[in-house]
Design an enzyme around this catalytic site. Sequence first.
Site, PDB file in Angstrom:
ATOM      1  CG  LEU A  65      73.578   8.504  30.595  1.00 48.17           C
ATOM      2  CD1 LEU A  65      74.894   9.146  30.223  1.00 48.17           C
ATOM      3  CD2 LEU A  65      73.378   7.402  31.193  1.00 48.17           C
ATOM      4  CB  THR A  99      68.652  13.297  22.341  1.00 46.62           C
ATOM      5  OG1 THR A  99      68.185  11.982  21.333  1.00 46.62           O
ATOM      6  CG2 THR A  99      68.576  14.725  21.134  1.00 46.62           C
ATOM      7  CE  LYS A 174      65.259  12.025  19.207  1.00 48.88           C
ATOM      8  NZ  LYS A 174      64.697  11.580  18.879  1.00 48.88           N
ATOM      9  CE  LYS A 249      67.330  16.210  25.179  1.00 45.38           C
ATOM     10  NZ  LYS A 249      67.650  14.925  25.646  1.00 45.38           N
TER      11      LYS A 249
HETATM   12  P1  NAD Z   1      65.383   9.251  31.578  1.00 42.71           P
HETATM   13  O1  NAD Z   1      65.071  11.018  32.080  1.00 42.71           O
HETATM   14  O2  NAD Z   1      63.501   8.137  31.855  1.00 42.71           O
HETATM   15  O3  NAD Z   1      66.228   7.952  31.932  1.00 42.71           O
HETATM   16  C1  NAD Z   1      67.330   8.248  32.074  1.00 42.71           C
HETATM   17  C2  NAD Z   1      68.175   8.123  32.777  1.00 42.71           C
HETATM   18  O4  NAD Z   1      69.786   7.900  33.243  1.00 42.71           O
HETATM   19  C3  NAD Z   1      67.735   7.631  34.046  1.00 42.71           C
HETATM   20  O5  NAD Z   1      67.579   6.180  35.101  1.00 42.71           O
HETATM   21  C4  NAD Z   1      69.366   7.876  35.266  1.00 42.71           C
HETATM   22  O6  NAD Z   1      69.064   7.885  36.481  1.00 42.71           O
HETATM   23  C5  NAD Z   1      70.225   7.889  34.816  1.00 42.71           C
HETATM   24  N1  NAD Z   1      71.226   8.926  34.860  1.00 42.71           N
HETATM   25  C6  NAD Z   1      72.000  10.079  34.801  1.00 42.71           C
HETATM   26  N2  NAD Z   1      73.601   9.953  34.674  1.00 42.71           N
HETATM   27  C7  NAD Z   1      73.423   9.016  35.044  1.00 42.71           C
HETATM   28  C8  NAD Z   1      75.017   8.823  35.094  1.00 42.71           C
HETATM   29  N3  NAD Z   1      75.634   9.056  35.210  1.00 42.71           N
HETATM   30  N4  NAD Z   1      75.389   7.091  35.153  1.00 42.71           N
HETATM   31  C9  NAD Z   1      74.319   6.390  35.694  1.00 42.71           C
HETATM   32  N5  NAD Z   1      72.670   6.603  34.976  1.00 42.71           N
HETATM   33  C10 NAD Z   1      72.037   7.638  34.811  1.00 42.71           C
HETATM   34  O7  NAD Z   1      65.246   9.259  29.812  1.00 42.71           O
HETATM   35  P2  NAD Z   1      65.396   8.933  27.930  1.00 42.71           P
HETATM   36  O8  NAD Z   1      63.318   9.496  28.133  1.00 42.71           O
HETATM   37  O9  NAD Z   1      65.442   7.504  29.047  1.00 42.71           O
HETATM   38  O10 NAD Z   1      65.570   9.043  27.661  1.00 42.71           O
HETATM   39  C11 NAD Z   1      66.921   8.880  27.353  1.00 42.71           C
HETATM   40  C12 NAD Z   1      67.225   9.775  26.511  1.00 42.71           C
HETATM   41  O11 NAD Z   1      66.779   9.497  25.063  1.00 42.71           O
HETATM   42  C13 NAD Z   1      67.781  11.500  26.363  1.00 42.71           C
HETATM   43  O12 NAD Z   1      68.693  12.091  25.722  1.00 42.71           O
HETATM   44  C14 NAD Z   1      66.217  11.694  25.877  1.00 42.71           C
HETATM   45  O13 NAD Z   1      66.008  12.714  25.252  1.00 42.71           O
HETATM   46  C15 NAD Z   1      66.284  10.455  24.525  1.00 42.71           C
HETATM   47  N6  NAD Z   1      64.880  10.106  24.147  1.00 42.71           N
HETATM   48  C16 NAD Z   1      63.995  10.142  24.833  1.00 42.71           C
HETATM   49  C17 NAD Z   1      62.562   9.703  24.198  1.00 42.71           C
HETATM   50  C18 NAD Z   1      61.088   8.326  25.062  1.00 42.71           C
HETATM   51  O14 NAD Z   1      60.329   9.180  24.371  1.00 42.71           O
HETATM   52  N7  NAD Z   1      61.279   8.925  26.430  1.00 42.71           N
HETATM   53  C19 NAD Z   1      63.065   9.382  23.133  1.00 42.71           C
HETATM   54  C20 NAD Z   1      63.715   9.202  21.981  1.00 42.71           C
HETATM   55  C21 NAD Z   1      64.974  10.108  22.414  1.00 42.71           C
END
Ligand code: NAD
Length: 305
Positions: A65, A99, A174, A249
């Site tokens: 999430l 994260t 991280k 963030k």
């Molecule tokens: P994103 O916004 O693409 O995906 C998050 C998903 O969570 C969305 O599909 C949203 O609908 C869903 N969501 C939110 N609340 C929810 C709930 N209560 N129940 C069910 N689903 C819910 O974000 P992301 O890029 O996939 O990143 C996710 C995490 O990974 C973050 O913490 C981010 O910091 C970390 N991260 C991202 C990357 C990257 O390159 N995008 C790399 C490393 C770490």
Amino acid sequence: MADIGFIGLGNMGGPMASNLLAAGYRVKVFDLVQERLDLLASKGGDAVESPSEAVRGAEFCISMLPASAHVRGLYLESARDAALIDQIDPTTLVIDCSTIAPYAAREVAAAASARGIDMLDAPVSGGTAGAEAGTLTFIVGGDAAALERARPLLEAMGANIFHAGVSGAGQVGKICNNMLLAILMTGTAEALSLGVANGLDPARLSSIMRDSSGGNWALEKYNPWPGVMDGVPASRGYSGGFLTDLMIKDLGLAMEASAATGKGVPMGSLALSLYRMHREQLDAGGLDFSSIQRLYGSGSGVSGG
Ligand code: NAD
């Protein structure tokens, strides 16, 4: 193969769940966005209508999430009748890959532990490309035996697994990594901009610095200058990848960790200021974080030159 409940199918969670399906696991998937559920269903996932359904009978529960509030909300506050943590069987291992703040990870893990449930914080590094290729790095906090139980799943989604320490330690690892990444990316953008302003070709300067003492991950794998490297966000208008909003963030989490311990992070602080300026001046929150190049100017950029 074990049954897995997977909650959060965004840019990272979607491909991670796909890799578990490809490895032969049965995966019940849930997201608030219907299209994301449909996509995973088309790849063999069992799309369910609530987090409770996703965790029912599952040996593992994985969440991916956006931020602390979402993770706290999901496990401690979410469901209509009872918090999800009260609906998870003690035999289920919970793995949160989001994260989030270390204190939030510890809070949810303590609530799990009070109910006899093992929980790991397992944030990832490697970006969307790593999530798709199954080459993520997992930085894990929590019990070593629980990590061994999780290892086969993590290996289906990643290439490197580090045990950082006790609960919350994965998040600390991280946060430190991403603060360094932000510093490296802004420094790389600054150096490229200076070189080009003084007559150097950006691709040639990138090669010089990559193979000299300034070499770093941004120059090797994620060049911020448009057109220098194929397949990276800079060469597709900074779309996809790791959003500026998410980097801000993560830098905010680094500032919280700094305030909690009194350990100064002047370079991280400066990187956060630059990223905030970038978001405000160029409306860049929804662009990949390497778009910080535009703040300095990049030929096609908005400021500088
Ligand atoms: P994103 O916004 O693409 O995906 C998050 C998903 O969570 C969305 O599909 C949203 O609908 C869903 N969501 C939110 N609340 C929810 C709930 N209560 N129940 C069910 N689903 C819910 O974000 P992301 O890029 O996939 O990143 C996710 C995490 O990974 C973050 O913490 C981010 O910091 C970390 N991260 C991202 C990357 C990257 O390159 N995008 C790399 C490393 C770490």
